[in-house]
Design a protein around this motif. Sequence first.
Motif, PDB file in Angstrom:
ATOM      1  N   ARG A  35      13.996   1.805  -2.051  1.00 24.07           N
ATOM      2  CA  ARG A  35      14.211   0.386  -1.762  1.00 24.07           C
ATOM      3  C   ARG A  35      12.893  -0.387  -1.741  1.00 24.07           C
ATOM      4  O   ARG A  35      12.789  -1.474  -2.306  1.00 24.07           O
ATOM      5  CB  ARG A  35      14.912   0.234  -0.407  1.00 24.07           C
ATOM      6  CG  ARG A  35      16.317   0.787  -0.377  1.00 24.07           C
ATOM      7  CD  ARG A  35      16.871   0.717   1.042  1.00 24.07           C
ATOM      8  NE  ARG A  35      18.168   1.404   1.136  1.00 24.07           N
ATOM      9  CZ  ARG A  35      18.768   1.681   2.272  1.00 24.07           C
ATOM     10  NH1 ARG A  35      18.204   1.340   3.423  1.00 24.07           N
ATOM     11  NH2 ARG A  35      19.943   2.289   2.270  1.00 24.07           N
ATOM     12  N   ALA A  36      11.904   0.168  -1.072  1.00 26.08           N
ATOM     13  CA  ALA A  36      10.609  -0.515  -0.966  1.00 26.08           C
ATOM     14  C   ALA A  36       9.967  -0.676  -2.338  1.00 26.08           C
ATOM     15  O   ALA A  36       9.450  -1.744  -2.677  1.00 26.08           O
ATOM     16  CB  ALA A  36       9.686   0.259  -0.040  1.00 26.08           C
ATOM     17  N   LEU A  84      -2.204  -0.474  -1.617  1.00 25.00           N
ATOM     18  CA  LEU A  84      -2.012  -1.457  -0.554  1.00 25.00           C
ATOM     19  C   LEU A  84      -3.320  -1.949   0.062  1.00 25.00           C
ATOM     20  O   LEU A  84      -3.418  -3.113   0.445  1.00 25.00           O
ATOM     21  CB  LEU A  84      -1.132  -0.857   0.541  1.00 25.00           C
ATOM     22  CG  LEU A  84       0.306  -0.538   0.133  1.00 25.00           C
ATOM     23  CD1 LEU A  84       1.041   0.164   1.272  1.00 25.00           C
ATOM     24  CD2 LEU A  84       1.047  -1.801  -0.286  1.00 25.00           C
ATOM     25  N   PHE A  85      -4.316  -1.064   0.149  1.00 24.82           N
ATOM     26  CA  PHE A  85      -5.544  -1.413   0.857  1.00 24.82           C
ATOM     27  C   PHE A  85      -6.781  -1.132   0.009  1.00 24.82           C
ATOM     28  O   PHE A  85      -6.819  -0.185  -0.767  1.00 24.82           O
ATOM     29  CB  PHE A  85      -5.648  -0.621   2.166  1.00 24.82           C
ATOM     30  CG  PHE A  85      -4.497  -0.843   3.098  1.00 24.82           C
ATOM     31  CD1 PHE A  85      -4.479  -1.914   3.968  1.00 24.82           C
ATOM     32  CD2 PHE A  85      -3.412   0.026   3.093  1.00 24.82           C
ATOM     33  CE1 PHE A  85      -3.408  -2.126   4.819  1.00 24.82           C
ATOM     34  CE2 PHE A  85      -2.335  -0.173   3.948  1.00 24.82           C
ATOM     35  CZ  PHE A  85      -2.334  -1.252   4.810  1.00 24.82           C
ATOM     36  N   GLY A  86      -7.789  -1.959   0.197  1.00 25.57           N
ATOM     37  CA  GLY A  86      -9.076  -1.742  -0.441  1.00 25.57           C
ATOM     38  C   GLY A  86      -9.937  -0.812   0.392  1.00 25.57           C
ATOM     39  O   GLY A  86      -9.543  -0.370   1.472  1.00 25.57           O
ATOM     40  N   PRO A  87     -11.166  -0.513  -0.066  1.00 27.31           N
ATOM     41  CA  PRO A  87     -12.026   0.467   0.609  1.00 27.31           C
ATOM     42  C   PRO A  87     -12.438   0.071   2.018  1.00 27.31           C
ATOM     43  O   PRO A  87     -12.764   0.931   2.839  1.00 27.31           O
ATOM     44  CB  PRO A  87     -13.241   0.569  -0.318  1.00 27.31           C
ATOM     45  CG  PRO A  87     -13.213  -0.673  -1.146  1.00 27.31           C
ATOM     46  CD  PRO A  87     -11.776  -1.029  -1.303  1.00 27.31           C
ATOM     47  N   ALA A  88     -12.451  -1.216   2.324  1.00 22.04           N
ATOM     48  CA  ALA A  88     -12.815  -1.673   3.672  1.00 22.04           C
ATOM     49  C   ALA A  88     -11.586  -1.906   4.548  1.00 22.04           C
ATOM     50  O   ALA A  88     -11.687  -2.461   5.640  1.00 22.04           O
ATOM     51  CB  ALA A  88     -13.647  -2.939   3.582  1.00 22.04           C
ATOM     52  N   LEU A 111       3.212  -4.540   0.712  1.00 22.70           N
ATOM     53  CA  LEU A 111       3.218  -4.098   2.101  1.00 22.70           C
ATOM     54  C   LEU A 111       4.435  -4.663   2.823  1.00 22.70           C
ATOM     55  O   LEU A 111       5.091  -3.978   3.612  1.00 22.70           O
ATOM     56  CB  LEU A 111       1.933  -4.548   2.792  1.00 22.70           C
ATOM     57  CG  LEU A 111       1.760  -4.146   4.256  1.00 22.70           C
ATOM     58  CD1 LEU A 111       1.765  -2.629   4.416  1.00 22.70           C
ATOM     59  CD2 LEU A 111       0.468  -4.737   4.815  1.00 22.70           C
ATOM     60  N   ARG A 112       4.740  -5.902   2.533  1.00 21.85           N
ATOM     61  CA  ARG A 112       5.906  -6.561   3.134  1.00 21.85           C
ATOM     62  C   ARG A 112       7.190  -5.839   2.728  1.00 21.85           C
ATOM     63  O   ARG A 112       8.079  -5.624   3.556  1.00 21.85           O
ATOM     64  CB  ARG A 112       5.931  -8.008   2.660  1.00 21.85           C
ATOM     65  CG  ARG A 112       7.140  -8.825   3.060  1.00 21.85           C
ATOM     66  CD  ARG A 112       7.042  -9.270   4.521  1.00 21.85           C
ATOM     67  NE  ARG A 112       8.056 -10.247   4.805  1.00 21.85           N
ATOM     68  CZ  ARG A 112       7.913 -11.560   4.627  1.00 21.85           C
ATOM     69  NH1 ARG A 112       6.773 -12.045   4.147  1.00 21.85           N
ATOM     70  NH2 ARG A 112       8.876 -12.391   4.937  1.00 21.85           N
TER      71      ARG A 112
END
Length: 252
Positions: A168-169, A183-187, A196-197
């Motif tokens: 589903r996501a 979803l996320f960068g190195p920092a 993400l939502r």
Amino acid sequence: MAHRFSRHAACAAAVALALFSAGAASAQRDAATPSRGEERTAEGLLARTGDGSFGPVKFDSRDAPFGLRNNNWVSLKGPNLEGRWPGQTGANSQSFARFDDPIHAVRGFIELIRYYQEKHGARSAAAIMRRYSPAGDCSGAPSIPASERRDGGGCPENETIAPVTAVRAAQAAGLKPTDDMALFGPAGEIRHPDRLRALLDAVVTQELGAKHCPQPPKGESWIGCRVDDAAFNRAVELYGRQKGPTEEVVSR
């Protein structure tokens, strides 16, 4: 299986990572139930209606799942170490956290997913949800009716096919369950808030269950509940202020 971490001194509210279980969400109760039969509205949470639009989630304080009554829509657990999630006010006997505002639970969820990516390389919806929903918990197992899911239920299919929550996501994000969501960068910065939502909404839908979040019929993968824009944006803002490096303390 539980995965835990502590925050550096800069994030003094040291927390423990969570073990999630969709089956437990509908069964958990505690002694702190509000007045009998009081109807409440879950501010910031919307449920899909028959025409496909979304409206406020209302629940009975007497028999709603723990997550609704205690502002923990994602079934975050804690504390497992000496700390608590920011905004956490307590926990029930199964260690599911209580929050004074559901925004803090959503912020904690974002932190948890970042940790999964950084420390465990869980980057796809399938990899994230397999860690979130270990095979033994039956969460999201298509062949197991929601009413029969439970901790330690034994669902080997979750090891061979993507959990339905991941499907589903991923579909909501325009991806396949095995695609890198990045979803996320190195920092630790959020690179794809829309993805993400989608992951958040799929987890909330699964955790709160069919009574409050409609579940799609077999073969369909729409999401039954969504965190509204204002609530999601507030959680992201808190995450941006409070995020920091994490360190794994215990993994078992």
